[in-house]
Design a protein around this motif. Structure first.
Motif, PDB file in Angstrom:
ATOM      1  N   GLN A  20      13.147   4.256 -15.848  1.00 27.24           N
ATOM      2  CA  GLN A  20      12.474   5.077 -14.698  1.00 27.24           C
ATOM      3  C   GLN A  20      11.336   4.452 -14.282  1.00 27.24           C
ATOM      4  OE1 GLN A  20       9.984   7.838 -16.519  1.00 27.24           O
ATOM      5  NE2 GLN A  20      11.500   9.978 -15.017  1.00 27.24           N
ATOM      6  N   ASN A  21      10.380   3.616 -15.333  1.00 24.97           N
ATOM      7  CA  ASN A  21       9.635   2.535 -14.802  1.00 24.97           C
ATOM      8  C   ASN A  21       9.457   1.519 -13.674  1.00 24.97           C
ATOM      9  OD1 ASN A  21       7.620   5.269 -16.106  1.00 24.97           O
ATOM     10  ND2 ASN A  21       6.569   3.483 -17.188  1.00 24.97           N
ATOM     11  N   ALA A  22      11.111   0.782 -14.223  1.00 28.29           N
ATOM     12  CA  ALA A  22      11.687  -0.552 -13.712  1.00 28.29           C
ATOM     13  C   ALA A  22      12.066   0.338 -12.756  1.00 28.29           C
ATOM     14  CB  ALA A  22      12.181  -0.844 -14.957  1.00 28.29           C
ATOM     15  N   PHE A  23      12.866   1.513 -11.920  1.00 28.17           N
ATOM     16  CA  PHE A  23      12.988   2.180 -10.899  1.00 28.17           C
ATOM     17  C   PHE A  23      12.059   2.555  -9.689  1.00 28.17           C
ATOM     18  CE2 PHE A  23      15.040   5.964  -8.106  1.00 28.17           C
ATOM     19  CZ  PHE A  23      16.099   4.034  -7.780  1.00 28.17           C
ATOM     20  N   ILE A  24      10.946   3.017 -10.905  1.00 29.34           N
ATOM     21  CA  ILE A  24      10.397   3.431  -9.486  1.00 29.34           C
ATOM     22  C   ILE A  24       9.349   2.158  -9.273  1.00 29.34           C
ATOM     23  CG2 ILE A  24       7.802   4.381  -9.271  1.00 29.34           C
ATOM     24  CD1 ILE A  24       8.660   6.749 -11.848  1.00 29.34           C
ATOM     25  N   LEU A  25       9.567   1.143  -9.617  1.00 31.13           N
ATOM     26  CA  LEU A  25       8.167   0.097  -9.482  1.00 31.13           C
ATOM     27  C   LEU A  25       9.443  -0.481  -7.843  1.00 31.13           C
ATOM     28  CD1 LEU A  25       6.020  -2.321 -10.384  1.00 31.13           C
ATOM     29  CD2 LEU A  25       7.302  -2.799 -11.435  1.00 31.13           C
ATOM     30  N   LYS A  26      10.348  -0.767  -8.566  1.00 28.93           N
ATOM     31  CA  LYS A  26      11.114  -1.737  -7.171  1.00 28.93           C
ATOM     32  C   LYS A  26      11.230  -0.155  -6.147  1.00 28.93           C
ATOM     33  CE  LYS A  26      16.511  -3.299  -6.859  1.00 28.93           C
ATOM     34  NZ  LYS A  26      17.432  -3.187  -7.380  1.00 28.93           N
ATOM     35  N   GLN A  27      11.209   0.139  -6.334  1.00 28.73           N
ATOM     36  CA  GLN A  27      11.800   1.091  -5.161  1.00 28.73           C
ATOM     37  C   GLN A  27       9.807   1.407  -4.398  1.00 28.73           C
ATOM     38  OE1 GLN A  27      14.723   2.066  -4.635  1.00 28.73           O
ATOM     39  NE2 GLN A  27      13.600   3.671  -3.531  1.00 28.73           N
ATOM     40  N   GLY A  28       8.839   0.654  -5.316  1.00 32.62           N
ATOM     41  CA  GLY A  28       7.860   1.512  -4.477  1.00 32.62           C
ATOM     42  C   GLY A  28       7.022  -0.769  -4.183  1.00 32.62           C
ATOM     43  N   ALA A 163       2.930  -0.569  -6.519  1.00 33.82           N
ATOM     44  CA  ALA A 163       3.887  -1.416  -6.621  1.00 33.82           C
ATOM     45  C   ALA A 163       4.065  -2.027  -4.876  1.00 33.82           C
ATOM     46  CB  ALA A 163       5.055  -1.576  -7.265  1.00 33.82           C
ATOM     47  N   ARG A 164       3.810  -2.086  -3.747  1.00 35.02           N
ATOM     48  CA  ARG A 164       3.406  -2.569  -2.468  1.00 35.02           C
ATOM     49  C   ARG A 164       2.106  -3.901  -2.971  1.00 35.02           C
ATOM     50  NH1 ARG A 164       2.171   2.377   1.259  1.00 35.02           N
ATOM     51  NH2 ARG A 164       3.994   3.373   0.453  1.00 35.02           N
ATOM     52  N   LEU A 165       1.736  -3.784  -3.523  1.00 33.48           N
ATOM     53  CA  LEU A 165       0.458  -5.140  -3.657  1.00 33.48           C
ATOM     54  C   LEU A 165       1.142  -5.595  -4.278  1.00 33.48           C
ATOM     55  CD1 LEU A 165      -2.738  -2.911  -5.839  1.00 33.48           C
ATOM     56  CD2 LEU A 165      -2.151  -3.380  -3.549  1.00 33.48           C
ATOM     57  N   LEU A 166       2.627  -6.188  -4.881  1.00 36.88           N
ATOM     58  CA  LEU A 166       3.504  -7.218  -5.036  1.00 36.88           C
ATOM     59  C   LEU A 166       4.236  -7.014  -3.922  1.00 36.88           C
ATOM     60  CD1 LEU A 166       4.233  -5.878  -9.357  1.00 36.88           C
ATOM     61  CD2 LEU A 166       2.389  -7.278  -8.367  1.00 36.88           C
ATOM     62  N   SER A 167       3.632  -6.431  -2.635  1.00 37.68           N
ATOM     63  CA  SER A 167       4.963  -6.866  -1.564  1.00 37.68           C
ATOM     64  C   SER A 167       4.700  -8.821  -1.707  1.00 37.68           C
ATOM     65  CB  SER A 167       4.749  -6.409  -0.671  1.00 37.68           C
ATOM     66  OG  SER A 167       5.062  -4.861  -0.925  1.00 37.68           O
ATOM     67  N   PRO A 168       3.900  -9.124  -1.127  1.00 39.94           N
ATOM     68  CA  PRO A 168       4.006 -10.822  -0.994  1.00 39.94           C
ATOM     69  C   PRO A 168       4.496 -11.154  -1.085  1.00 39.94           C
ATOM     70  CG  PRO A 168       1.290  -9.499  -0.483  1.00 39.94           C
ATOM     71  CD  PRO A 168       2.663  -8.473  -1.360  1.00 39.94           C
ATOM     72  N   LEU A 169       4.958 -11.150  -2.966  1.00 40.90           N
ATOM     73  CA  LEU A 169       5.458 -11.674  -3.574  1.00 40.90           C
ATOM     74  C   LEU A 169       6.522 -11.899  -3.652  1.00 40.90           C
ATOM     75  CD1 LEU A 169       3.553 -11.019  -7.785  1.00 40.90           C
ATOM     76  CD2 LEU A 169       3.612 -13.380  -5.784  1.00 40.90           C
ATOM     77  N   ASP A 180      16.381  -7.691  -9.511  1.00 38.91           N
ATOM     78  CA  ASP A 180      17.705  -7.084  -9.717  1.00 38.91           C
ATOM     79  C   ASP A 180      17.719  -7.463 -11.341  1.00 38.91           C
ATOM     80  OD1 ASP A 180      18.225  -5.538  -7.770  1.00 38.91           O
ATOM     81  OD2 ASP A 180      19.235  -6.588  -6.622  1.00 38.91           O
ATOM     82  N   ALA A 181      17.686  -9.102 -11.258  1.00 36.12           N
ATOM     83  CA  ALA A 181      18.292 -10.021 -12.212  1.00 36.12           C
ATOM     84  C   ALA A 181      17.698  -8.822 -13.956  1.00 36.12           C
ATOM     85  CB  ALA A 181      18.171 -10.867 -12.325  1.00 36.12           C
ATOM     86  N   LEU A 182      16.085  -9.229 -13.475  1.00 32.77           N
ATOM     87  CA  LEU A 182      15.919  -8.693 -15.105  1.00 32.77           C
ATOM     88  C   LEU A 182      15.848  -7.250 -15.005  1.00 32.77           C
ATOM     89  CD1 LEU A 182      12.068 -10.281 -13.853  1.00 32.77           C
ATOM     90  CD2 LEU A 182      13.178 -11.331 -15.786  1.00 32.77           C
ATOM     91  N   VAL A 183      16.235  -6.820 -14.064  1.00 33.10           N
ATOM     92  CA  VAL A 183      16.185  -4.759 -14.049  1.00 33.10           C
ATOM     93  C   VAL A 183      17.317  -4.872 -15.048  1.00 33.10           C
ATOM     94  CG1 VAL A 183      16.294  -3.253 -12.250  1.00 33.10           C
ATOM     95  CG2 VAL A 183      14.589  -3.917 -12.525  1.00 33.10           C
TER      96      VAL A 183
END
Length: 208
Positions: A20-28, A163-169, A180-183
């Motif tokens: 669940q948290n991985a999905f929220i992180l990805k959507q964020g 999670a959007r703070l990770l956007s530059p990455l 996607d591979a890690l998820v």
């Protein structure tokens, strides 16, 4: 004090990275339907925590087959999503960037979120059973429950919007392929983990 205890317990249970948290992180990171997804997860937790504090945990403790069925459904769901994520990580058409997003509909996102939330047996164990049992020692079960519910709201919205703070990455498609591979690997591992514990449940052993 009961509110603080409930908040601390709720936060400690939800903090671990799971499907669940991985999905929220990805959507964020993708900035897609973040508010709706975080609200859905928080309200789902609020409902389950309220039921646990009210004493529904005794039902799942008496009928462990309920959790066993949730494990089967959850494992199949995680396996399917994990394979889909692995496929997306190597697909030639995989081009998720900040400027070129593959936008999923709100309905599809919420359906996926429903699966990650309500088909996750650990959610029932944490909220209905554990929180329910611990709340019996509180002077005010209402305050304890409100504390645990507050922790869910704080955590999910912090995760989704933080999670959007990770956007530059994730300015390059390769970064999304790696994510996607890690998820996908995480989802398949969790599916295996659930299947691995099914035999002991069928024998009626403890599922804690």
């Amino acid at each position: 004090m009961d509110y603080v205890s409930g908040f601390a317990l709720g936060l400690s249970l939800i903090f671990a990275i799971g499907s669940q948290n991985a999905f929220i992180l990805k959507q964020g990171i993708k900035k897609q339907h973040v508010f709706a997804i975080c609200l859905f997860c928080a309200l789902s937790d609020a409902l389950l925590i309220s039921a646990g504090v009210a004493g529904f945990g005794a039902v799942t403790a008496k009928y462990p087959n309920i959790v066993s069925l949730a494990k089967i459904a959850g494992a199949l769901f995680l396996l399917g999503y994990g394979l889909q994520s692995l496929y997306a990580s190597v697909s030639k058409s995989h081009a998720l960037t900040q400027d070129n997003q593959q936008v999923s509909s709100l309905k599809k996102s919420l359906l996926l979120c429903f699966g990650f939330t309500w088909l996750n047996p650990h959610v029932y164990l944490d909220t209905l059973v554990l929180v329910g049992m611990v709340s019996t020692g509180a002077d005010s079960k209402v305050q304890f429950g409100l504390g645990a519910i507050s922790a869910s709201f704080v955590f999910f919205f912090s995760l989704g919007y933080g999670a959007r703070l990770l956007s530059p990455l994730f300015a390059k498609p390769k970064a999304w392929s790696i994510l996607d591979a890690l998820v996908g690997i995480l989802m398949i591992y969790l599916a295996w983990y659930l299947f691995d514990f099914l035999p002991s449940l069928n024998r009626g052993d403890s599922y804690s």
